[in-house]
Design a protein around this motif. Structure first.
Motif, short mmCIF file in Angstrom:
data_model
loop_
_atom_site.label_atom_id
_atom_site.label_comp_id
_atom_site.label_asym_id
_atom_site.label_seq_id
_atom_site.Cartn_x
_atom_site.Cartn_y
_atom_site.Cartn_z
N ALA A 186 0.84 -1.19 0.00
CA ALA A 186 0.00 0.00 0.00
C ALA A 186 0.88 1.24 0.00
O ALA A 186 1.97 1.23 0.59
CB ALA A 186 -0.92 0.02 1.23
N MET A 245 -6.90 5.81 -2.21
CA MET A 245 -5.79 5.72 -1.26
C MET A 245 -6.21 6.21 0.13
O MET A 245 -5.95 5.57 1.14
CB MET A 245 -4.60 6.53 -1.78
CG MET A 245 -3.38 6.53 -0.87
SD MET A 245 -3.39 7.95 0.28
CE MET A 245 -3.05 9.31 -0.84
N ASN A 248 -8.43 3.86 2.17
CA ASN A 248 -7.86 2.58 2.56
C ASN A 248 -7.71 2.51 4.08
O ASN A 248 -6.98 3.29 4.69
CB ASN A 248 -6.49 2.39 1.90
CG ASN A 248 -5.96 0.98 2.05
OD1 ASN A 248 -6.46 0.20 2.85
ND2 ASN A 248 -4.95 0.66 1.27
N ARG A 250 -6.10 0.58 5.86
CA ARG A 250 -4.75 0.26 6.32
C ARG A 250 -4.03 1.48 6.85
O ARG A 250 -3.14 1.38 7.70
CB ARG A 250 -3.94 -0.36 5.17
CG ARG A 250 -4.41 -1.74 4.79
CD ARG A 250 -3.76 -2.25 3.51
NE ARG A 250 -2.35 -2.55 3.68
CZ ARG A 250 -1.59 -3.08 2.72
NH1 ARG A 250 -2.13 -3.37 1.53
NH2 ARG A 250 -0.32 -3.34 2.93
#
Length: 491
Positions: A186, A245, A248, A250
């Motif tokens: 990522a 992005m 995300n 994460r």
């Protein structure tokens, strides 16, 4: 002599190999290799297959017409396999006598694909058939017994593919539940996903601050490209990639699997979870513009300034030419046509220059920090409620595992909590109006930061500090008159 060389391996046909063309005609072969998953991107699996196939070709005395390979492409996914298509085209044109593969499952993994291969390799009319040869043995597709054997091998390959897929899904679930990062890198993280890529992580934090301050996704893409950064796939940034992005999970250290939150990750977050949820709420706000933006938003005051006659929002346009149509070379104007006619128009560049200059001067005053309002109790309460709702929703899985709730009860409770959480997050996104001012005031020189900020941030600062009202020009006046711009300061 005809020679084909590959990585030091040579298959050749000489006069000695074929004592006479009548007794031993040249056998033309196409070699086909494939591997489904090349995790390292080195093509080593395909290379090993090629070496074995070239040894086979040399031992049989074949003339290698083509050496084709599909790397990192599954035969059961339905994706195009360019090398496979080239090999079968050679078969269709009968430019080869043999199609050689390392094993049947390198060629096909679905029975319907095998039937297609059988049809295309069998003899028809004056055209001879094409043999299928593997490193484990020949396949005689011209006989019922040989076709049955090939179908059995294809069925076995299909079963292995399905079993492999099941194992991979179970492994992915286990990895997610243990908090391990996904395999794909990522943006913001080094390969492996456990350590931050500091230049990228810093850019993500800056993007989050700018977005919450009012910047557009397009301006964030321009910022990332200007910093010389690319996506994790090495591509230039576009607004859609920036949005994906920032959404995300994460980035907040949250582990998901197929869009479902599984738990906490074992890697360091780029953004505090609270900040990421604020970003997510803003991006998912119903009605938020997802296109490239309207013409009005290309100027500071479009829909932001108010008409001094009727208080309606001013929009942007161009002055009409002699024919009554808009003149594309004319200066941009702010206009109000709320009553059905343009009862108020002002030149946009003159008004914007004045408003920006006034705001810059105010930001240069020593008491500028007093402009930033403290977070209201309502906002603080909403943040606490959002955190509580997420915790309660995440705890439903444990209650189900402990047998305290049924699956139906978990779904009902989860839907209810998620609906309330969406409401709270939307209210938090709407309450972030002062974000632009916070971003500017945090800079070393607020006036410079304001002047160089993205249009969305400038608009947010102006909207936080004042209401701009445009008044009709005075009769006989020429040039810009500051008296026709009323600034109603807030607070």
């Amino acid at each position: 002599m005809t020679t084909t060389t590959h990585k030091g391996l040579t298959s050749s046909n000489t006069a000695a190999d074929t004592a006479s063309t009548d007794a031993a005609p040249v056998v033309r072969a196409v070699l086909y290799s494939r591997i489904s998953k090349d995790t390292e991107g080195l093509g080593l699996g395909v290379e090993r297959q090629r070496e074995e196939l070239h040894r086979l070709a040399a031992a049989r005395g074949w003339h290698v017409v083509a050496d084709l390979a599909d790397n990192d492409i599954s035969a059961s996914s339905g994706k195009r396999r360019p090398a496979y298509e080239q090999a079968m085209a050679l078969v269709d044109r009968r430019e080869v006598d043999v199609l050689a593969v390392w094993a049947v499952d390198r060629l096909v993994r679905r029975l319907r694909d095998l039937e297609d291969v059988i049809d295309r390799t069998e003899a028809s009319g004056s055209a001879a058939g094409v043999r299928i040869v593997t490193c484990q043995g020949d396949l005689d597709l011209s006989s019922p017994a040989g076709r049955m054997q090939a179908r059995i091998l294809a069925s076995v390959a299909r079963n292995e593919s399905e079993q492999k897929g099941l194992r991979q899904r179970l492994q992915q679930r286990q990895a997610a539940q243990s908090g391990r990062p996904p395999a794909r890198r990522a943006f913001g993280y080094l390969p492996g996903g456990r350590d931050l890529n500091e230049p990228e992580a810093g850019a993500i934090r800056e993007c989050a601050k700018r977005l919450l301050a009012g910047a557009s996704l397009t301006s964030l893409a321009d910022y990332l490209n200007g910093e010389g950064l690319t996506t994790s796939l090495g591509r230039p940034w576009e607004r859609t990639a920036v949005r994906a992005m920032l959404l995300n999970a994460r980035l907040a250290g949250i582990r998901t699997l197929r869009g479902e939150v599984v738990g906490k990750g074992t890697w360091p977050p780029v953004l505090p979870e609270e900040d990421w949820h604020a970003v997510r709420a803003l991006l998912l706000t119903p009605g938020r513009t997802t296109s490239g933006g309207t013409t009005a938003r290309k100027w500071v005051g479009g829909t932001l300034y108010r008409c001094g006659r009727c208080r309606a929002p001013m929009r942007t346009g161009t002055r009409a030419g002699a024919s009554g149509n808009a003149d594309p070379t004319a200066a941009r104007i702010y206009l109000c046509d709320a009553t059905g006619s343009k009862h108020l128009t002002r030149r946009a560049d003159e008004v914007d220059a004045y408003v920006l200059a006034v705001v810059e001067a105010r930001l240069a005053e020593p008491d500028v920090a007093a402009l930033l309002p403290a977070e209201s109790p309502d906002v603080a309460g909403l943040r606490r409620e959002a955190a509580d709702l997420r915790e309660r929703r995440d705890g439903l899985g444990e209650a189900f595992a402990d047998g305290l709730l049924t699956a139906a009860q978990v779904k009902t409770a989860s839907d209810r909590l998620s609906a309330r959480l969406a409401e709270v997050e939307e209210r938090l996104a709407q309450a972030s109006q002062a974000g632009g001012l916070s971003y500017v005031l945090a800079a070393e020189c607020p006036p410079v930061a304001f002047r160089s900020a993205a249009l969305g941030i400038q608009r947010a600062v102006i909207d936080t500090l004042m209401t701009v009202v445009l008044l009709p020009g005075r009769s006989g006046s020429r040039g810009f008159d500051p008296e026709t711009v009323r600034l109603d300061w807030k607070g």
